[in-house]
Design a protein around this motif. Sequence first.
Motif, PDB file in Angstrom:
ATOM      1  N   VAL A   1       0.837  -1.200   0.000  1.00 44.90           N
ATOM      2  CA  VAL A   1       0.000   0.000   0.000  1.00 44.90           C
ATOM      3  C   VAL A   1       0.872   1.250   0.000  1.00 44.90           C
ATOM      4  O   VAL A   1       0.645   2.185  -0.771  1.00 44.90           O
ATOM      5  CB  VAL A   1      -0.981  -0.002   1.198  1.00 44.90           C
ATOM      6  N   ASN A   2       1.898   1.267   0.827  1.00 44.18           N
ATOM      7  CA  ASN A   2       2.806   2.416   0.888  1.00 44.18           C
ATOM      8  C   ASN A   2       3.484   2.646  -0.462  1.00 44.18           C
ATOM      9  O   ASN A   2       3.582   3.788  -0.935  1.00 44.18           O
ATOM     10  CB  ASN A   2       3.843   2.208   1.990  1.00 44.18           C
TER      11      ASN A   2
ATOM     12  N   VAL B   1      -6.549   2.920  -3.031  1.00 41.79           N
ATOM     13  CA  VAL B   1      -5.728   1.939  -2.324  1.00 41.79           C
ATOM     14  C   VAL B   1      -5.768   2.259  -0.835  1.00 41.79           C
ATOM     15  O   VAL B   1      -5.687   3.420  -0.439  1.00 41.79           O
ATOM     16  CB  VAL B   1      -4.271   1.921  -2.859  1.00 41.79           C
ATOM     17  N   SER B   2      -5.947   1.221  -0.030  1.00 46.33           N
ATOM     18  CA  SER B   2      -5.956   1.390   1.421  1.00 46.33           C
ATOM     19  C   SER B   2      -5.719   0.036   2.068  1.00 46.33           C
ATOM     20  O   SER B   2      -5.567  -0.978   1.373  1.00 46.33           O
ATOM     21  CB  SER B   2      -7.296   1.954   1.902  1.00 46.33           C
ATOM     22  N   ASP B   3      -5.730   0.028   3.378  1.00 49.50           N
ATOM     23  CA  ASP B   3      -5.605  -1.237   4.096  1.00 49.50           C
ATOM     24  C   ASP B   3      -6.797  -2.154   3.844  1.00 49.50           C
ATOM     25  O   ASP B   3      -6.746  -3.341   4.141  1.00 49.50           O
ATOM     26  CB  ASP B   3      -5.466  -0.995   5.603  1.00 49.50           C
ATOM     27  N   PHE B   4      -7.864  -1.602   3.287  1.00 51.00           N
ATOM     28  CA  PHE B   4      -9.077  -2.382   3.039  1.00 51.00           C
ATOM     29  C   PHE B   4      -9.126  -2.984   1.648  1.00 51.00           C
ATOM     30  O   PHE B   4      -9.932  -3.864   1.386  1.00 51.00           O
ATOM     31  CB  PHE B   4     -10.319  -1.513   3.268  1.00 51.00           C
ATOM     32  N   GLY B   5      -8.296  -2.502   0.740  1.00 45.31           N
ATOM     33  CA  GLY B   5      -8.309  -3.056  -0.606  1.00 45.31           C
ATOM     34  C   GLY B   5      -7.759  -2.105  -1.643  1.00 45.31           C
ATOM     35  O   GLY B   5      -7.356  -0.976  -1.355  1.00 45.31           O
ATOM     36  N   ILE B   6      -7.759  -2.592  -2.886  1.00 43.92           N
ATOM     37  CA  ILE B   6      -7.234  -1.858  -4.025  1.00 43.92           C
ATOM     38  C   ILE B   6      -8.268  -1.967  -5.136  1.00 43.92           C
ATOM     39  O   ILE B   6      -8.740  -3.067  -5.432  1.00 43.92           O
ATOM     40  CB  ILE B   6      -5.892  -2.469  -4.499  1.00 43.92           C
ATOM     41  N   SER B   7      -8.630  -0.826  -5.742  1.00 49.75           N
ATOM     42  CA  SER B   7      -9.601  -0.897  -6.833  1.00 49.75           C
ATOM     43  C   SER B   7      -9.295   0.133  -7.915  1.00 49.75           C
ATOM     44  O   SER B   7      -8.686   1.168  -7.665  1.00 49.75           O
ATOM     45  CB  SER B   7     -11.031  -0.708  -6.317  1.00 49.75           C
ATOM     46  N   TRP B   8      -9.726  -0.186  -9.110  1.00 46.37           N
ATOM     47  CA  TRP B   8      -9.597   0.646 -10.303  1.00 46.37           C
ATOM     48  C   TRP B   8     -10.992   0.802 -10.884  1.00 46.37           C
ATOM     49  O   TRP B   8     -11.692  -0.188 -11.096  1.00 46.37           O
ATOM     50  CB  TRP B   8      -8.689  -0.056 -11.308  1.00 46.37           C
ATOM     51  N   VAL B   9     -11.412   2.033 -11.148  1.00 54.64           N
ATOM     52  CA  VAL B   9     -12.700   2.292 -11.795  1.00 54.64           C
ATOM     53  C   VAL B   9     -12.437   3.219 -12.970  1.00 54.64           C
ATOM     54  O   VAL B   9     -11.799   4.262 -12.815  1.00 54.64           O
ATOM     55  CB  VAL B   9     -13.721   2.934 -10.822  1.00 54.64           C
ATOM     56  N   GLU B  10     -12.931   2.822 -14.121  1.00 55.07           N
ATOM     57  CA  GLU B  10     -12.776   3.621 -15.331  1.00 55.07           C
ATOM     58  C   GLU B  10     -14.171   3.977 -15.834  1.00 55.07           C
ATOM     59  O   GLU B  10     -15.052   3.116 -15.881  1.00 55.07           O
ATOM     60  CB  GLU B  10     -12.025   2.795 -16.371  1.00 55.07           C
ATOM     61  N   SER B  11     -14.361   5.249 -16.181  1.00 57.51           N
ATOM     62  CA  SER B  11     -15.678   5.676 -16.657  1.00 57.51           C
ATOM     63  C   SER B  11     -15.528   6.641 -17.825  1.00 57.51           C
ATOM     64  O   SER B  11     -14.497   7.278 -17.997  1.00 57.51           O
ATOM     65  CB  SER B  11     -16.480   6.320 -15.532  1.00 57.51           C
ATOM     66  N   ARG B  12     -16.582   6.714 -18.613  1.00 49.21           N
ATOM     67  CA  ARG B  12     -16.639   7.654 -19.731  1.00 49.21           C
ATOM     68  C   ARG B  12     -18.053   8.217 -19.769  1.00 49.21           C
ATOM     69  O   ARG B  12     -19.019   7.478 -19.642  1.00 49.21           O
ATOM     70  CB  ARG B  12     -16.301   6.969 -21.048  1.00 49.21           C
ATOM     71  N   ASN B  13     -18.136   9.538 -19.913  1.00 48.78           N
ATOM     72  CA  ASN B  13     -19.423  10.223 -19.951  1.00 48.78           C
ATOM     73  C   ASN B  13     -20.280   9.893 -18.730  1.00 48.78           C
ATOM     74  O   ASN B  13     -21.496   9.757 -18.832  1.00 48.78           O
ATOM     75  CB  ASN B  13     -20.189   9.891 -21.229  1.00 48.78           C
ATOM     76  N   GLY B  14     -19.647   9.710 -17.585  1.00 52.04           N
ATOM     77  CA  GLY B  14     -20.370   9.439 -16.358  1.00 52.04           C
ATOM     78  C   GLY B  14     -20.829   8.005 -16.175  1.00 52.04           C
ATOM     79  O   GLY B  14     -21.477   7.688 -15.181  1.00 52.04           O
ATOM     80  N   HIS B  15     -20.497   7.127 -17.102  1.00 49.14           N
ATOM     81  CA  HIS B  15     -20.909   5.724 -17.009  1.00 49.14           C
ATOM     82  C   HIS B  15     -19.699   4.841 -16.707  1.00 49.14           C
ATOM     83  O   HIS B  15     -18.680   4.925 -17.395  1.00 49.14           O
ATOM     84  CB  HIS B  15     -21.558   5.252 -18.309  1.00 49.14           C
ATOM     85  N   GLU B  16     -19.839   4.014 -15.694  1.00 47.21           N
ATOM     86  CA  GLU B  16     -18.754   3.119 -15.314  1.00 47.21           C
ATOM     87  C   GLU B  16     -18.536   2.083 -16.406  1.00 47.21           C
ATOM     88  O   GLU B  16     -19.462   1.403 -16.827  1.00 47.21           O
ATOM     89  CB  GLU B  16     -19.101   2.423 -13.996  1.00 47.21           C
ATOM     90  N   LEU B  17     -17.289   1.970 -16.854  1.00 44.99           N
ATOM     91  CA  LEU B  17     -16.926   1.006 -17.888  1.00 44.99           C
ATOM     92  C   LEU B  17     -16.300  -0.246 -17.307  1.00 44.99           C
ATOM     93  O   LEU B  17     -16.618  -1.357 -17.723  1.00 44.99           O
ATOM     94  CB  LEU B  17     -15.943   1.630 -18.886  1.00 44.99           C
ATOM     95  N   VAL B  18     -15.368  -0.038 -16.366  1.00 46.49           N
ATOM     96  CA  VAL B  18     -14.594  -1.141 -15.821  1.00 46.49           C
ATOM     97  C   VAL B  18     -14.380  -0.919 -14.337  1.00 46.49           C
ATOM     98  O   VAL B  18     -14.099   0.202 -13.910  1.00 46.49           O
ATOM     99  CB  VAL B  18     -13.200  -1.234 -16.505  1.00 46.49           C
ATOM    100  N   LYS B  19     -14.492  -1.987 -13.561  1.00 46.15           N
ATOM    101  CA  LYS B  19     -14.108  -1.945 -12.152  1.00 46.15           C
ATOM    102  C   LYS B  19     -13.300  -3.204 -11.872  1.00 46.15           C
ATOM    103  O   LYS B  19     -13.766  -4.314 -12.091  1.00 46.15           O
ATOM    104  CB  LYS B  19     -15.324  -1.885 -11.233  1.00 46.15           C
TER     105      LYS B  19
END
Length: 122
Positions: free
Chosen positions: A13-14, A64-82
């Motif tokens: 995480v660091n 990123v945190s002690d609770f997890g790691i995530s990536w979210v990609e969006s276009r025009n306000g709509h989530e594409l990938v998580k």
Amino acid sequence: MFQRLAQQYRSVVNDLVMSLQALASSLKKRGFTATCYICEDGRDGQGASFVADLGDQHLVRFLVSDFGISWVESRNGHELVKLEGAEAIQELQRMAQFLQDHGQAATSLTSKEINEVAELPR
């Protein structure tokens, strides 16, 4: 054993937090809108929220945190990938590599900045 694993995760995480700060800084220098907010809980816990606007209403967010790691990609306000965990880290690497290889603003990323992201634990 579990204490050692917890410490290794905190180290990951660091490393991610430092790499996100460097990536946000280099993107800003090249005209992209990017932010990296750092948070600490005072008990050796640390995390970060990285958001970058890649243009054409294309946003990426990496948490990123002690609770997890995530990536979210969006276009025009709509989530594409998580994505989460290792897949999220690999997507961050893919984005850094893409920025290095394409676009006028992105070609000036230094090899040191790219290597900071590329050296993230897998």
